[in-house]
Design a protein around this motif. Structure first.
Motif, PDB file in Angstrom:
ATOM      1  N   TRP A  40      68.708 -11.382 101.995  1.00  0.00           N
ATOM      2  CA  TRP A  40      68.298 -12.780 102.082  1.00  0.00           C
ATOM      3  C   TRP A  40      68.331 -13.477 100.731  1.00  0.00           C
ATOM      4  N   LEU A  41      68.062 -12.764  99.671  1.00  0.00           N
ATOM      5  CA  LEU A  41      68.054 -13.374  98.341  1.00  0.00           C
ATOM      6  C   LEU A  41      69.437 -13.929  97.993  1.00  0.00           C
ATOM      7  N   SER A  42      70.463 -13.125  98.178  1.00  0.00           N
ATOM      8  CA  SER A  42      71.829 -13.573  97.886  1.00  0.00           C
ATOM      9  C   SER A  42      72.274 -14.674  98.836  1.00  0.00           C
ATOM     10  N   ARG A  43      71.917 -14.559 100.092  1.00  0.00           N
ATOM     11  CA  ARG A  43      72.306 -15.586 101.065  1.00  0.00           C
ATOM     12  C   ARG A  43      71.683 -16.936 100.742  1.00  0.00           C
ATOM     13  N   CYS A  44      70.396 -16.934 100.407  1.00  0.00           N
ATOM     14  CA  CYS A  44      69.727 -18.190 100.054  1.00  0.00           C
ATOM     15  C   CYS A  44      70.309 -18.772  98.768  1.00  0.00           C
ATOM     16  N   TYR A  45      70.623 -17.912  97.808  1.00  0.00           N
ATOM     17  CA  TYR A  45      71.244 -18.368  96.572  1.00  0.00           C
ATOM     18  C   TYR A  45      72.594 -19.025  96.860  1.00  0.00           C
ATOM     19  N   LEU A  46      73.419 -18.359  97.660  1.00  0.00           N
ATOM     20  CA  LEU A  46      74.728 -18.920  97.989  1.00  0.00           C
ATOM     21  C   LEU A  46      74.599 -20.227  98.771  1.00  0.00           C
ATOM     22  N   ALA A  47      73.609 -20.319  99.640  1.00  0.00           N
ATOM     23  CA  ALA A  47      73.380 -21.565 100.378  1.00  0.00           C
ATOM     24  C   ALA A  47      72.999 -22.699  99.422  1.00  0.00           C
ATOM     25  N   ALA A  48      72.173 -22.405  98.430  1.00  0.00           N
ATOM     26  CA  ALA A  48      71.794 -23.426  97.449  1.00  0.00           C
ATOM     27  C   ALA A  48      73.008 -23.890  96.650  1.00  0.00           C
ATOM     28  N   VAL A  49      73.884 -22.953  96.288  1.00  0.00           N
ATOM     29  CA  VAL A  49      75.092 -23.317  95.543  1.00  0.00           C
ATOM     30  C   VAL A  49      76.014 -24.172  96.413  1.00  0.00           C
ATOM     31  N   VAL A  50      76.151 -23.813  97.691  1.00  0.00           N
ATOM     32  CA  VAL A  50      77.004 -24.590  98.592  1.00  0.00           C
ATOM     33  C   VAL A  50      76.440 -26.000  98.767  1.00  0.00           C
ATOM     34  N   ASN A  95      77.107 -13.958  90.522  1.00  0.00           N
ATOM     35  CA  ASN A  95      75.642 -14.002  90.512  1.00  0.00           C
ATOM     36  C   ASN A  95      75.049 -13.453  91.811  1.00  0.00           C
ATOM     37  N   ALA A  96      75.687 -13.738  92.940  1.00  0.00           N
ATOM     38  CA  ALA A  96      75.189 -13.228  94.222  1.00  0.00           C
ATOM     39  C   ALA A  96      75.298 -11.713  94.285  1.00  0.00           C
ATOM     40  N   VAL A  97      76.370 -11.154  93.736  1.00  0.00           N
ATOM     41  CA  VAL A  97      76.504  -9.698  93.685  1.00  0.00           C
ATOM     42  C   VAL A  97      75.411  -9.102  92.799  1.00  0.00           C
ATOM     43  N   ALA A  98      75.139  -9.739  91.671  1.00  0.00           N
ATOM     44  CA  ALA A  98      74.076  -9.257  90.784  1.00  0.00           C
ATOM     45  C   ALA A  98      72.710  -9.334  91.470  1.00  0.00           C
ATOM     46  N   LEU A  99      72.448 -10.441  92.179  1.00  0.00           N
ATOM     47  CA  LEU A  99      71.185 -10.560  92.909  1.00  0.00           C
ATOM     48  C   LEU A  99      71.091  -9.527  94.026  1.00  0.00           C
ATOM     49  N   GLY A 100      72.209  -9.266  94.710  1.00  0.00           N
ATOM     50  CA  GLY A 100      72.223  -8.260  95.764  1.00  0.00           C
ATOM     51  C   GLY A 100      71.967  -6.869  95.226  1.00  0.00           C
ATOM     52  N   ALA A 101      72.557  -6.557  94.073  1.00  0.00           N
ATOM     53  CA  ALA A 101      72.313  -5.255  93.452  1.00  0.00           C
ATOM     54  C   ALA A 101      70.857  -5.120  93.033  1.00  0.00           C
ATOM     55  N   LEU A 102      70.289  -6.199  92.501  1.00  0.00           N
ATOM     56  CA  LEU A 102      68.876  -6.186  92.127  1.00  0.00           C
ATOM     57  C   LEU A 102      67.992  -5.994  93.350  1.00  0.00           C
TER      58      LEU A 102
END
Length: 113
Positions: free
Chosen positions: A18-28, A88-95
């Motif tokens: 969810w962290l990466s998905r929400c981040y990508l949604a904010a960027v979009v 950044n989404a990959v980094a957040l997903g790894a975290l």
């Protein structure tokens, strides 16, 4: 490990939490606002709408600012934002996976006596 399996594993980091998905949604959303402002709104001066996608995708996108102006205009600007957002989404997903893994492993360990 084949390259397609490796690329799927990297892309899974960007989309399986969810962290990466929400981040990508904010960027979009920020990029959509910038695109709308770029195409449909007239300004007497320059608009600062383009800084929001840059801020959201920092630090990698700030490296693109150093490129000559002819290399970061139009569609290439949005390609640079997309690349920075993916990294950044990959980094957040790894975290998120690391935190989830550490939390799960500590819950299953026996308390020391």
């Amino acid at each position: 490990m084949s390259s397609s399996r490796r690329s799927r594993a990297v892309l899974a980091l960007a989309a399986d939490n969810w962290l990466s998905r929400c981040y990508l949604a904010a960027v979009v959303l920020a990029s959509g606002f910038t695109l709308y402002d770029d195409l449909f709104v007239t300004h007497a001066d320059a608009s600062l709408a383009g800084v929001w996608p840059l801020f959201l995708t920092a630090p990698l996108s700030l490296l693109f600012v150093a490129l000559p102006e002819s290399l970061s205009t139009g569609a290439l600007f949005y390609a640079e934002i997309a690349l920075a957002a993916l990294v950044n989404a990959v980094a957040l997903g790894a975290l998120a996976r690391t935190i989830r893994g550490n939390r799960g492993s500590s819950a299953h360990t026996a308390p020391s006596a």
